[in-house]
Design a protein around this motif. Structure first.
Motif, PDB file in Angstrom:
ATOM      1  N   TYR A 145      -2.879   0.343  -4.085  1.00  0.00           N
ATOM      2  CA  TYR A 145      -2.705  -1.015  -3.591  1.00  0.00           C
ATOM      3  C   TYR A 145      -2.210  -1.842  -4.781  1.00  0.00           C
ATOM      4  N   TYR A 157      -9.409  -4.067   1.617  1.00  0.00           N
ATOM      5  CA  TYR A 157      -8.653  -2.826   1.867  1.00  0.00           C
ATOM      6  C   TYR A 157      -9.255  -1.634   1.133  1.00  0.00           C
ATOM      7  N   LYS A 174       0.859  -1.174   0.000  1.00  0.00           N
ATOM      8  CA  LYS A 174       0.000   0.000   0.000  1.00  0.00           C
ATOM      9  C   LYS A 174       0.897   1.226   0.000  1.00  0.00           C
TER      10      LYS A 174
END
Length: 385
Positions: A195, A223, A186
């Motif tokens: 990402y 995420y 990230k």
């Protein structure tokens, strides 16, 4: 049935037999190419992921069949998620993605390789770091420690060899004979985040069908925030416009099409030779002698000179007897009658009657009727048969 047609039929039958034997003995071949195509059901296609993506992103996913450069030139979007899965994207489009991320969007890049200037701007270098035949993908977050994927078929071995300080490692590749290598990171970029996952195999059909692997996929995409996600699939979902696409997509129709083309080529090949020019029909020459005889006969009939016609018929008959039967016709007596009867096999009475009419025709003072001419003509023709 002509010879050429028989040759064509034999060749065609032989081709059909060969194709049938090939089809019967054909072994199913698995396509292990890493195509990452959303329409492909091969092991490394994205057919299953394409079907499950809407549920994965809570029906907030939109597939874009344009390049990022074209799309963002035409649309202005609020903060959103960007998804790119192993696509060939031009440099200008990468810069447009970076611009959107810098404004607050988040981008999930599941790619094994992107232009070096782009990866350098994000904050990492990537390369092939392993050539092992098997490895395991796992996440670094402790809450995901029980979720992993084992890659046992053709892993790319890609990873991140250099990571800048502002980059967070979210996942690693674990191998027996090598140290752990980062494969999921990230990177903060402006107001948004990148990402980047270097191993796109984990979302292919082959691995998604294995029990438990879907959990790792859900962990990776967790995420991303719950907002609209644009998946750039340029060149993946667009259907082929080739007019033969349906026929070539069906094995039976494809074989029939190739047999048809093969037969057509054979037909053209055998008929390319120059053929003989058509022989013109030549009408045979007309026998004018027959017409002449008919004209003379009609003339005599019109004049009514039956005596002269009997004399000429008698002369013609006696000439035929001399030439064909080799009988002397100087004296039309009993000896002549017997010889003629022996050679022709006709009754002696018929011969005597015919000789009497011949003599009548030869006598210039005899009275001749039409009936005499007809009777003599019939008898003489019968004797010479």
């Amino acid at each position: 049935m002509n010879k050429t047609f028989k040759i064509y039929a034999l060749i065609f039958i032989i081709i059909l037999v060969i194709l049938a034997l090939l089809e019967v003995n054909k072994k199913e071949v698995t396509d292990w190419r890493k195509n990452f195509d959303v329409n492909q059901k091969s092991p490394f296609g994205l057919f299953i992921f394409n079907g499950e993506a809407k549920h994965l992103f809570k029906n907030n996913l939109k597939k874009i069949e344009q390049s990022p450069f074209e799309f963002y030139n035409q649309h202005k979007k609020e903060k959103h998620n960007i998804l790119v899965v192993e696509s060939e994207i031009d440099t200008e489009s990468w810069y447009r993605i970076m611009d959107e991320v810098s404004k607050g969007s988040d981008a999930m890049l599941i790619v094994s390789n992107i232009p070096k200037e782009i990866s350098d701007s994000i904050g990492y270098y990537d390369s092939t770091v392993s050539f092992e035949e098997q490895n395991v993908l796992k996440l670094t977050d402790k809450k995901f420690q029980n979720d992993f994927i084992k890659l046992d078929k053709f892993p790319s071995g890609r990873g991140f060899t250099y990571i800048k300080p502002n980059v967070e490692v979210l996942g690693k590749t674990v191998e027996k004979n090598n140290p752990e290598q980062a494969n999921f990171i990230k990177a903060k970029f402006g107001k948004g985040n990148f990402y980047v996952h270097s191993e796109p195999l984990f979302i292919t059909n082959y691995y998604l069908l294995k029990p438990g692997n879907i959990k790792y996929v859900q962990d990776v995409f967790s995420y991303l925030d719950d907002k609209e996600t644009l998946w750039f699939v340029e060149g993946k979902t667009s259907e082929s416009q080739f007019f033969m696409r349906f026929i070539l997509s069906k094995p039976a129709l494809k074989y029939a099409w190739w047999v048809f083309l093969g037969g057509l080529l054979l037909f053209i090949f055998f008929n390319a030779k120059r053929k003989q020019r058509i022989v013109p029909v030549i009408e045979p020459l007309k026998n004018t002698s027959v017409d002449f005889v008919k004209s003379i006969g009609n003339l005599y009939l019109q004049e009514g000179d039956f005596h002269d016609m009997m004399a000429k018929k008698a002369q013609y008959f006696l000439n035929k007897v001399r030439m064909d039967l080799l009988i002397d016709t100087q004296h039309l007596d009993e000896e002549f009658s017997k010889k003629l009867q022996l050679k022709t096999g006709k009754p002696i009475e018929m011969i005597h009657e015919a000789i009497a009419l011949i003599k009548k025709g030869q006598d210039p003072y005899a009275s001749v009727m039409k009936e005499d001419l007809e009777k003599m003509n019939k008898l003489l023709d019968e004797i010479l048969k």
